[in-house]
Design an enzyme around this catalytic site. Structure first.
Site, mmCIF file in Angstrom:
data_model
loop_
_atom_site.group_PDB
_atom_site.id
_atom_site.type_symbol
_atom_site.label_atom_id
_atom_site.label_comp_id
_atom_site.label_asym_id
_atom_site.label_seq_id
_atom_site.Cartn_x
_atom_site.Cartn_y
_atom_site.Cartn_z
ATOM 1 N N HIS A 333 0.852 -1.187 0.000
ATOM 2 C CA HIS A 333 0.000 0.000 0.000
ATOM 3 C C HIS A 333 0.881 1.227 0.000
ATOM 4 C CE1 HIS A 333 -3.162 2.809 1.123
ATOM 5 N NE2 HIS A 333 -3.994 1.870 0.733
ATOM 6 N N ASP A 391 -7.913 -5.376 0.266
ATOM 7 C CA ASP A 391 -8.453 -6.203 -0.810
ATOM 8 C C ASP A 391 -8.090 -7.668 -0.702
ATOM 9 O OD1 ASP A 391 -9.817 -4.240 -2.189
ATOM 10 O OD2 ASP A 391 -7.960 -3.466 -3.022
HETATM 11 N N1 CMC Z 1 3.995 -7.422 -4.975
HETATM 12 C C1 CMC Z 1 5.330 -7.435 -5.187
HETATM 13 N N2 CMC Z 1 6.129 -6.378 -5.026
HETATM 14 C C2 CMC Z 1 5.547 -5.222 -4.650
HETATM 15 C C3 CMC Z 1 4.145 -5.119 -4.412
HETATM 16 C C4 CMC Z 1 3.371 -6.292 -4.578
HETATM 17 N N3 CMC Z 1 2.063 -6.257 -4.370
HETATM 18 N N4 CMC Z 1 3.846 -3.868 -4.047
HETATM 19 C C5 CMC Z 1 4.980 -3.188 -4.057
HETATM 20 N N5 CMC Z 1 6.026 -4.018 -4.412
HETATM 21 C C6 CMC Z 1 7.455 -3.660 -4.477
HETATM 22 C C7 CMC Z 1 7.779 -2.856 -5.723
HETATM 23 O O1 CMC Z 1 8.142 -3.690 -6.790
HETATM 24 C C8 CMC Z 1 8.906 -2.005 -5.222
HETATM 25 O O2 CMC Z 1 10.057 -2.797 -5.150
HETATM 26 P P1 CMC Z 1 11.528 -2.143 -5.440
HETATM 27 O O3 CMC Z 1 11.723 -1.150 -4.338
HETATM 28 O O4 CMC Z 1 12.472 -3.282 -5.415
HETATM 29 O O5 CMC Z 1 11.406 -1.511 -6.807
HETATM 30 C C9 CMC Z 1 8.525 -1.685 -3.769
HETATM 31 O O6 CMC Z 1 7.705 -2.798 -3.366
HETATM 32 C C10 CMC Z 1 7.728 -0.390 -3.620
HETATM 33 O O7 CMC Z 1 6.617 -0.465 -4.504
HETATM 34 P P2 CMC Z 1 5.924 0.768 -5.216
HETATM 35 O O8 CMC Z 1 5.187 0.281 -6.430
HETATM 36 O O9 CMC Z 1 6.909 1.874 -5.382
HETATM 37 O O10 CMC Z 1 4.884 1.201 -4.097
HETATM 38 P P3 CMC Z 1 3.661 2.134 -4.312
HETATM 39 O O11 CMC Z 1 3.409 2.808 -3.012
HETATM 40 O O12 CMC Z 1 3.816 3.015 -5.497
HETATM 41 O O13 CMC Z 1 2.497 1.096 -4.667
HETATM 42 C C11 CMC Z 1 0.591 -0.278 -4.594
HETATM 43 C C12 CMC Z 1 1.438 0.767 -3.850
HETATM 44 C C13 CMC Z 1 -0.682 -0.544 -3.800
HETATM 45 C C14 CMC Z 1 0.187 0.269 -5.982
HETATM 46 C C15 CMC Z 1 1.434 -1.582 -4.761
HETATM 47 O O14 CMC Z 1 1.826 -2.062 -3.489
HETATM 48 C C16 CMC Z 1 0.699 -2.660 -5.533
HETATM 49 O O15 CMC Z 1 0.736 -2.664 -6.771
HETATM 50 N N6 CMC Z 1 0.006 -3.607 -4.821
HETATM 51 C C17 CMC Z 1 -0.783 -4.614 -5.485
HETATM 52 C C18 CMC Z 1 -2.120 -4.022 -5.895
HETATM 53 C C19 CMC Z 1 -3.053 -3.847 -4.719
HETATM 54 O O16 CMC Z 1 -3.216 -4.743 -3.897
HETATM 55 N N7 CMC Z 1 -3.701 -2.662 -4.679
HETATM 56 C C20 CMC Z 1 -4.699 -2.361 -3.641
HETATM 57 C C21 CMC Z 1 -4.306 -1.202 -2.793
HETATM 58 S S1 CMC Z 1 -5.361 -1.100 -1.349
HETATM 59 C C22 CMC Z 1 -6.879 -0.653 -1.973
HETATM 60 C C23 CMC Z 1 -6.947 0.786 -2.352
HETATM 61 O O17 CMC Z 1 -6.645 1.660 -1.521
HETATM 62 O O18 CMC Z 1 -7.352 1.048 -3.493
#
Ligand code: CMC
Length: 457
Positions: A333, A391
């Protein structure tokens, strides 16, 4: 970047004058931050909220320095002042108007929480009765909307119907479109909260080819919603109270989440003075994405794809391999760097619902629990502070209830509508409200001469 701008450092001047008591709110700055840009020292007020990090008010930065700030994805930018929801992502805290989310989910109900989000306080008995009655009286939608639905292919994703149907309300309810009249604003909020479950159930009924079921005013909010989803004109259904209560909890947990992507979309759309129904349509469009509200559908698809507990290690390996492009859906998240407090409540609700339905051996739940166990002990996820989010379990509950996966994000929209209208109402009442107009770091071509077609290679 800092060298390019000639920007050397930011100093926070944290001396608090003797006369200033404790923390001041945004209205009364009492500290400043100094930003050195080239040979100029610029001072910016610091504003404290009641909780959470203080902010540096840089609204005059461009005027004073000729520079913008650069913050893609708003990682360090507070876009507004709000009194509605507080999140401490490191501590795993979520509060609506000061109340912990788990207390609200366990002790309150969805319409009471809607009142709290809209008006700032929990209602007393009389206020609650009046509010519930008001919302109930607005649940029916204009009959003409039935024809709008009929214009869509039956195979449409229900979110496509929701984007269109919600925005189309502005064509039907002209008497609540004047955003400058508080009574009309309030009426729009009530209408959105009341009509979203009706539209959501219609989207479901339309996709399965059933006739629409009208709202029933003697039922509670979630009970009525489930009735519109599952009853047919040939067969009355008695909604299981355990499922109605579970639905109510899920709606509470999803009702607001401060300035997330869809809420920021609603605020941005509304900042131009657009009508609230159109703005909620924009919010629904943003919610649809798999990184936001679409994740619960993606979780179920992922669990199905894993198929068996024995395939989990192989799947985790794929997730950790960046080149695979596979993410563990329902994990991670932007704000929570701890267990999402909503996921905690939902894990428990999930077990209750499955027990009630005699589905405690549901294979997808087994995969989810094992996946969570393995991920929480894996260095990759620990290092990056990736925990289950809201989720991760909601899809399993919906599936057990018989709700098709395409409807999952629609349910999120039903709940979040309350947050969207509360945030919209707050924004409309805020005298500092301005049209949202971010700037950019332009990296495209410099001015060049037009090349006629015949001279282009
Ligand atoms: N699986 C694997 N790796 C992950 C995941 C994941 N679900 N989420 C983040 N990472 C890794 C990412 O690859 C990155 O690694 P590195 O530092 O080596 O490059 C690191 O963790 C930071 O990730 P980020 O994408 O920069 O983090 P963010 O804050 O931009 O993304 C997120 C947040 C929710 C988009 C992401 O965690 C994600 O895609 N999760 C899966 C989708 C999901 O479950 N979304 C629902 C969110 S809760 C409901 C809502 O509020 O809508």
């Amino acid at each position: 970047m800092s060298a390019m701008l000639g920007l050397s450092y930011i100093i926070i001047n944290s001396e608090i004058p003797m006369a200033v008591p404790e923390k001041k709110t945004a209205a009364a700055p009492h500290r400043s931050a100094t930003l050195a840009v080239g040979d100029k020292n610029l001072s910016f007020p610091m504003l404290d909220g009641t909780e959470g990090p203080s902010v540096i008010d840089i609204s005059k930065l461009y005027g004073e320095s000729g520079h913008f700030t650069y913050d893609p994805g708003f990682l360090s930018t507070a876009s507004c002042e709000s009194k509605i929801t507080f999140i401490d992502g490191d501590a795993g805290i979520l509060r609506y108007r000061g109340y912990d989310i788990d207390a609200l989910a366990e002790k309150s109900d969805f319409l009471e929480v809607a009142y709290l989000l809209l008006y700032g306080e929990l209602p007393n008995a009389k206020q609650k009765q009046e509010f519930v009655r008001t919302i109930t009286l607005h649940t029916m939608v204009h009959e003409q909307l039935h024809f709008l639905f009929r214009g869509f292919p039956r195979s449409s994703h229900p979110m496509a119907l929701m984007v269109g149907a919600s925005a189309s309300l502005s064509a039907f309810y002209h008497d609540s479109l004047d955003i400058n009249v508080p009574e009309q604003r309030e009426l729009s909020c009530w209408r959105m909260i009341a009509k979203m479950p009706t539209l959501a159930a219609m989207a479901h009924k339309y996709s399965v080819g059933h006739p629409f079921i009208y709202p029933q005013n003697d039922l509670g909010f979630s009970e009525n919603f489930l009735n519109m989803m599952f009853a047919t004109p040939c067969e009355k259904t008695k909604v299981n109270p355990v499922l109605a209560r579970a639905m109510d909890k899920i709606l509470i947990l999803h009702a607001d989440h401060e300035q997330n992507a869809s809420t920021s979309t609603v605020r941005m759309a509304a900042s131009s003075g657009a009508n609230p129904f159109a703005c909620i349509g924009a919010g629904i469009a943003s919610l649809w994405g798999p990184a936001h509200g679409g994740a619960n559908e993606a979780v179920i698809n992922m669990l199905r794809e894993i198929g068996d507990v024995k395939h989990i290690p192989e799947f985790i390996k794929k997730v950790k391999d960046k080149s695979s492009g596979v993410r563990l859906m329902g994990f991670g998240h932007r704000v929570y760097k701890n267990y999402d407090p909503r996921a905690k409540v939902l894990h428990k609700t999930c077990s209750e619902v499955l027990a009630e339905l005699g589905k405690i051996d549901e294979p997808l739940l087994k995969i989810a629990v094992e996946l969570e166990r393995i991920a929480l002990s894996d260095e990759y996820f620990i290092e990056r502070k990736l925990y289950p989010n809201v989720d991760f379990y909601s899809g399993i509950i919906y599936r057990a209830m018989g709700i098709p996966s395409k409807m999952f994000t629609v349910l999120f929209a039903v709940a979040r509508t309350v947050g969207w209208v509360a945030q919209w109402k707050e924004m409309m009442e805020d005298p500092k409200n301005k049209i949202g107009r971010p700037r950019q770091l332009y990296t495209g071509a410099r001015q060049r001469a037009f090349v006629p077609l015949e001279k282009r290679s």
